[in-house]
Design an enzyme around this catalytic site. Structure first.
Site, PDB file in Angstrom:
ATOM      1  N   THR A   1      69.579  27.409  67.024  1.00  0.00           N
ATOM      2  CA  THR A   1      68.210  27.491  67.526  1.00  0.00           C
ATOM      3  C   THR A   1      68.200  27.298  69.036  1.00  0.00           C
ATOM      4  OG1 THR A   1      67.224  26.742  65.466  1.00  0.00           O
ATOM      5  CG2 THR A   1      65.946  26.352  67.459  1.00  0.00           C
TER       6      THR A   1
ATOM      7  N   GLN B   1      69.864  35.190  60.167  1.00  0.00           N
ATOM      8  CA  GLN B   1      69.638  34.074  59.247  1.00  0.00           C
ATOM      9  C   GLN B   1      68.155  33.992  58.905  1.00  0.00           C
ATOM     10  OE1 GLN B   1      69.634  29.852  60.156  1.00  0.00           O
ATOM     11  NE2 GLN B   1      71.294  29.539  58.702  1.00  0.00           N
TER      12      GLN B   1
ATOM     13  N   HIS C   1      69.223  31.034  54.582  1.00  0.00           N
ATOM     14  CA  HIS C   1      69.367  29.630  55.020  1.00  0.00           C
ATOM     15  C   HIS C   1      68.916  28.720  53.876  1.00  0.00           C
ATOM     16  CE1 HIS C   1      69.689  26.130  57.326  1.00  0.00           C
ATOM     17  NE2 HIS C   1      69.008  26.456  58.416  1.00  0.00           N
TER      18      HIS C   1
ATOM     19  N   ASN D   1      70.324  22.267  55.352  1.00  0.00           N
ATOM     20  CA  ASN D   1      69.701  21.466  56.409  1.00  0.00           C
ATOM     21  C   ASN D   1      68.268  21.022  56.156  1.00  0.00           C
ATOM     22  OD1 ASN D   1      72.076  21.580  57.754  1.00  0.00           O
ATOM     23  ND2 ASN D   1      71.490  23.236  59.141  1.00  0.00           N
TER      24      ASN D   1
ATOM     25  N   TYR E   1      65.662  22.481  54.898  1.00  0.00           N
ATOM     26  CA  TYR E   1      64.547  23.417  54.986  1.00  0.00           C
ATOM     27  C   TYR E   1      64.120  23.846  53.569  1.00  0.00           C
ATOM     28  CZ  TYR E   1      65.599  23.026  59.878  1.00  0.00           C
ATOM     29  OH  TYR E   1      65.811  22.499  61.135  1.00  0.00           O
TER      30      TYR E   1
ATOM     31  N   ARG F   1      73.921  29.871  53.272  1.00  0.00           N
ATOM     32  CA  ARG F   1      74.401  28.657  53.951  1.00  0.00           C
ATOM     33  C   ARG F   1      73.925  27.421  53.185  1.00  0.00           C
ATOM     34  NH1 ARG F   1      73.740  26.190  60.067  1.00  0.00           N
ATOM     35  NH2 ARG F   1      75.969  26.098  60.466  1.00  0.00           N
TER      36      ARG F   1
ATOM     37  N   ASN G   1      67.091  16.216  58.414  1.00  0.00           N
ATOM     38  CA  ASN G   1      65.723  16.450  57.958  1.00  0.00           C
ATOM     39  C   ASN G   1      65.366  15.630  56.719  1.00  0.00           C
ATOM     40  OD1 ASN G   1      64.714  18.169  59.976  1.00  0.00           O
ATOM     41  ND2 ASN G   1      65.735  19.940  59.070  1.00  0.00           N
TER      42      ASN G   1
ATOM     43  N   GLY H   1      79.583  26.330  66.296  1.00  0.00           N
ATOM     44  CA  GLY H   1      78.224  26.314  66.798  1.00  0.00           C
ATOM     45  C   GLY H   1      78.176  26.016  68.272  1.00  0.00           C
ATOM     46  N   ARG H   2      78.040  24.730  68.611  1.00  0.00           N
ATOM     47  CA  ARG H   2      77.831  24.340  70.011  1.00  0.00           C
ATOM     48  C   ARG H   2      78.868  24.902  70.979  1.00  0.00           C
ATOM     49  NH1 ARG H   2      76.471  18.351  68.111  1.00  0.00           N
ATOM     50  NH2 ARG H   2      78.056  19.095  66.659  1.00  0.00           N
TER      51      ARG H   2
HETATM   52  C1  PHB Z   1      67.198  22.954  64.868  1.00  0.00           C
HETATM   53  O1  PHB Z   1      66.360  23.664  65.399  1.00  0.00           O
HETATM   54  O2  PHB Z   1      67.487  21.834  65.308  1.00  0.00           O
HETATM   55  C2  PHB Z   1      67.882  23.439  63.682  1.00  0.00           C
HETATM   56  C3  PHB Z   1      67.489  24.620  63.108  1.00  0.00           C
HETATM   57  C4  PHB Z   1      68.124  25.073  61.986  1.00  0.00           C
HETATM   58  C5  PHB Z   1      69.158  24.337  61.446  1.00  0.00           C
HETATM   59  C6  PHB Z   1      69.563  23.171  62.012  1.00  0.00           C
HETATM   60  C7  PHB Z   1      68.914  22.718  63.144  1.00  0.00           C
HETATM   61  O3  PHB Z   1      69.754  24.749  60.357  1.00  0.00           O
END
Ligand code: PHB
Length: 374
Positions: free
Chosen positions: A37, A110, A186, A189, A191, A238, A246, A328-329
């Site tokens: 994101t 995604q 997705h 995490n 959601y 995923r 969350n 990721g990062r």
């Molecule tokens: C976030 O925006 O922090 C975020 C979004 C989707 C994810 C994980 C984190 O799967």
């Protein structure tokens, strides 16, 4: 005398940097850019020209998975995240996919519905966010007013469920029209789909709650709806069985996620994308959970994610614990991450202050290796 050439570069021994066949797609290597994101969508939640540059800069990844992209306005929970439900959004994404393809890359989208991780500010007509059950998440949400407490969501009515599934199907069709190579559902995490899967957030007593089969029903209906649009090899899911991100948990994740993986395998899905441990770390949650045995239940591609380093990725291929590794990062601050990993070059540091929102700074201005050496 035979000359011995000691092989000092692990990159020459591994297949991490070799092409990989994902269904009918040939990925240039086994390194995936994870969904990230960045909150830089334009008005109308449309990805703009900077997103085109950002993704194109990272096209040397074997596969890019787009940032999480809401399937409807109801699925939105953060400022300036892109959608895939309007004509303008589809057109914006088309520019991204065309540019990534021209640069030799592959890109999946995604598909995202945040469920209860939202706020009335993001919802149509200021409505309450929706969830399997009316359970308020612990935590805060960033609105245009700044940090605000999360609210108690509204439990989805049974009669509304086909409509939400249809929203995923429409988004999957839009993704096809936008030129993506495939879609990732997705289901991780904390959601909406994960809120149905795990029992801390799902306390329903109808066919979407209670048993493992019932809690998995929504994910599998969404998967089948996406499969009515895409061939199975172009669809991934995923999952994050242990992540508390969350404010989510499950009392017994091993049988739940074994069932889920079996069901996805039975549908011959292209890949499972597994977040090992807590999202973004730590990887060790202190819980006993065997990701490798989960992997062995699945017949197709297994993508591993979460705080992988070069060494861990090489080891994952040497031990064959994953087919693909998602970073990721490191991809945020290293557009040429694949080349840096291949040549064991230093990685540039991420600036956490420019992660979410803002302009090109911290988005499209991270250096390439050849620039850094100038
Ligand atoms: C976030 O925006 O922090 C975020 C979004 C989707 C994810 C994980 C984190 O799967």
């Amino acid at each position: 005398m035979t000359l011995q050439h000691p092989i000092t570069d692990a990159a020459t021994l591994t297949d991490l940097f070799q092409p990989y066949t994902l269904g009918s797609l040939t990925l240039a290597n086994r390194i995936v850019m994870a969904p990230l994101t960045r909150s830089r969508a334009l008005a109308g939640d449309v990805p703009g020209p900077l997103a085109v540059t950002y993704y194109t800069q990272r096209a040397s990844a074997g596969l890019i998975i787009s940032e999480a992209t809401q399937i409807t306005q109801q699925g939105k929970g953060y400022v300036q995240t892109p959608g895939i439900y309007s004509a303008e959004q589809i057109a914006g994404w088309r520019k991204v996919t065309d540019a990534v393809h021209a640069a030799g890359g592959k890109i999946f989208i995604q598909l995202w519905h945040v469920g209860r991780i939202s706020h009335p500010e993001f919802q149509p007509d200021g409505a309450l966010p929706v969830a399997p059950s009316a359970i308020k998440p612990e935590g805060t949400v960033y609105t245009s007013q700044g940090k605000e407490d999360m609210v108690t969501p509204r439990a989805l009515e049974l009669v509304e469920m086909p409509g939400v599934v249809a929203d995923y199907q429409r988004a999957a069709q839009n993704a096809l029209d936008a030129g993506f190579d495939g879609v990732e559902i997705h289901a991780a995490n904390g959601y909406l789909i994960d809120q149905f899967l795990r029992d801390k957030t799902n306390q329903r007593s109808d066919i979407y709650g209670g048993s493992i089969e019932n809690r998995s029903r929504f994910l599998l209906e969404v998967t089948d709806a996406v499969l009515s649009v895409w061939p199975p090899e172009r669809v991934g899911v995923r999952l994050s069985p242990l992540s508390a991100f969350n404010d989510i948990d499950d009392s017994n994740p091993a049988p739940l996620f074994s069932y889920v993986v079996d069901q996805l395998g039975a549908r011959n899905l292209g890949y499972v994308h597994m977040i090992e441990g807590n999202t973004g770390g730590p990887r060790d949650t202190g819980r006993d959970f065997d990701f490798d045995s989960l992997r062995k239940r699945f017949p197709n591609t297994w993508m591993a994610n979460n705080c992988y380093t070069r060494e861990m990725a090489l080891a994952a291929r040497a031990d064959n614990t994953a087919d693909l590794i998602a970073f990721g990062r490191p991809f945020i601050s290293n557009p040429d991450l694949v080349e840096r990993l291949r040549s064991n070059a230093p990685l540039s540091e991420l600036d956490p202050t420019t992660l979410y929102g803002g302009d090109e700074h911290g988005y499209t201005d991270y250096p390439f290796l050849n620039q850094a050496q100038d």
